[in-house]
Design an enzyme around this catalytic site. Structure first.
Site, PDB file in Angstrom:
ATOM      1  CG  ASP A 161      21.322 -13.124 -17.362  1.00 31.79           C
ATOM      2  OD1 ASP A 161      21.836 -12.030 -17.053  1.00 31.79           O
ATOM      3  OD2 ASP A 161      20.103 -13.344 -17.301  1.00 31.79           O
ATOM      4  NE  ARG A 209      23.107 -11.919 -21.390  1.00 29.26           N
ATOM      5  CZ  ARG A 209      22.267 -12.936 -21.440  1.00 29.26           C
ATOM      6  NH1 ARG A 209      22.724 -14.151 -21.675  1.00 29.26           N
ATOM      7  NH2 ARG A 209      20.975 -12.752 -21.265  1.00 29.26           N
ATOM      8  CB  CYS A 255      21.050 -10.251 -24.251  1.00 29.59           C
ATOM      9  SG  CYS A 255      20.865  -8.547 -23.692  1.00 29.59           S
TER      10      CYS A 255
HETATM   11  P1  4NP Z   1      20.810  -9.095 -20.247  1.00 27.76           P
HETATM   12  O1  4NP Z   1      20.665  -9.334 -18.648  1.00 27.76           O
HETATM   13  O2  4NP Z   1      19.854 -10.087 -20.895  1.00 27.76           O
HETATM   14  O3  4NP Z   1      22.230  -9.431 -20.527  1.00 27.76           O
HETATM   15  O4  4NP Z   1      20.436  -7.666 -20.493  1.00 27.76           O
HETATM   16  C1  4NP Z   1      19.448  -9.301 -17.993  1.00 27.76           C
HETATM   17  C2  4NP Z   1      18.841  -8.096 -17.717  1.00 27.76           C
HETATM   18  C3  4NP Z   1      17.635  -8.061 -17.036  1.00 27.76           C
HETATM   19  C4  4NP Z   1      17.054  -9.244 -16.627  1.00 27.76           C
HETATM   20  C5  4NP Z   1      17.651 -10.459 -16.911  1.00 27.76           C
HETATM   21  C6  4NP Z   1      18.851 -10.487 -17.597  1.00 27.76           C
HETATM   22  N1  4NP Z   1      15.830  -9.223 -15.905  1.00 27.76           N
HETATM   23  O5  4NP Z   1      15.368 -10.299 -15.496  1.00 27.76           O
HETATM   24  O6  4NP Z   1      15.257  -8.145 -15.709  1.00 27.76           O
END
Ligand code: 4NP
Length: 163
Positions: free
Chosen positions: A131, A19, A13
């Site tokens: 997300d 995720r 992800c």
């Molecule tokens: P992930 O969610 O891609 O599902 O781990 C996110 C975690 C951090 C960020 C964005 C999405 N961020 O912008 O830091």
């Protein structure tokens, strides 16, 4: 045994704190429940390295633990060598797909990249795993619903491939 093939799976992800580490934890439980622990290796990574070394987001750890999953993965950034080390690279959304495929050493490696929702059997309305980072609790629950569905579908695919 004829079906002793090892399948190495990498979930990807953006941050590797919501995720993909949840997919990683759910898939570990699914693999164990199917008695396939010695046939499947699992890891996860993010295309953005800003959370490297972190445990999953506390909101995701809490939501996952309510369903019995213990998420202990430490975030790491996706790297080109992952194309050599894994059989299936499974991304959560289109941005992940673009960022991962851009790092493929050769075109032939693109066939290793899958969208997670390809394995979902009960959520045809979703073309990506959304997300949850800027969402409330229901965003995390939706992600877990999709992940539980897709990990079962993925397990069935792996079983079919290993006979
Ligand atoms: P992930 O969610 O891609 O599902 O781990 C996110 C975690 C951090 C960020 C964005 C999405 N961020 O912008 O830091």
């Amino acid at each position: 045994m004829s079906n002793s093939k090892l399948t190495r799976i990498l979930f990807v992800c953006l941050g590797n704190i919501c995720r993909s580490p949840a997919a990683h934890g759910v898939m570990e439980d699914v693999v164990a429940a199917h008695g396939m622990g010695d046939r499947v290796e699992i890891d996860s990574a993010g295309t953005y390295g800003g959370h490297a070394g972190d445990l999953p987001d506390p909101r995701m750890r809490t939501a996952a633990s309510r369903r019995g999953y213990n998420l202990t993965h430490r975030a790491r950034k996706f790297r080109e060598e992952d194309f050599l080390q894994f059989d299936k690279i499974i991304v959560m959304d289109d941005m992940n797909y673009e960022n991962v495929t851009r790092l493929a050493p050769e075109r032939a490696y693109l066939s290793k990249v899958y969208r997670f929702v390809e394995f979902c059997r009960h959520h045809p309305e979703w073309s990506y795993v959304p997300d949850p980072y800027y969402e409330g609790r229901e965003g995390f629950e939706l992600v877990l619903d999709l992940l539980e569905d897709g990990c079962e579908g993925l397990m069935e695919e792996i079983k079919k491939e290993s006979v």
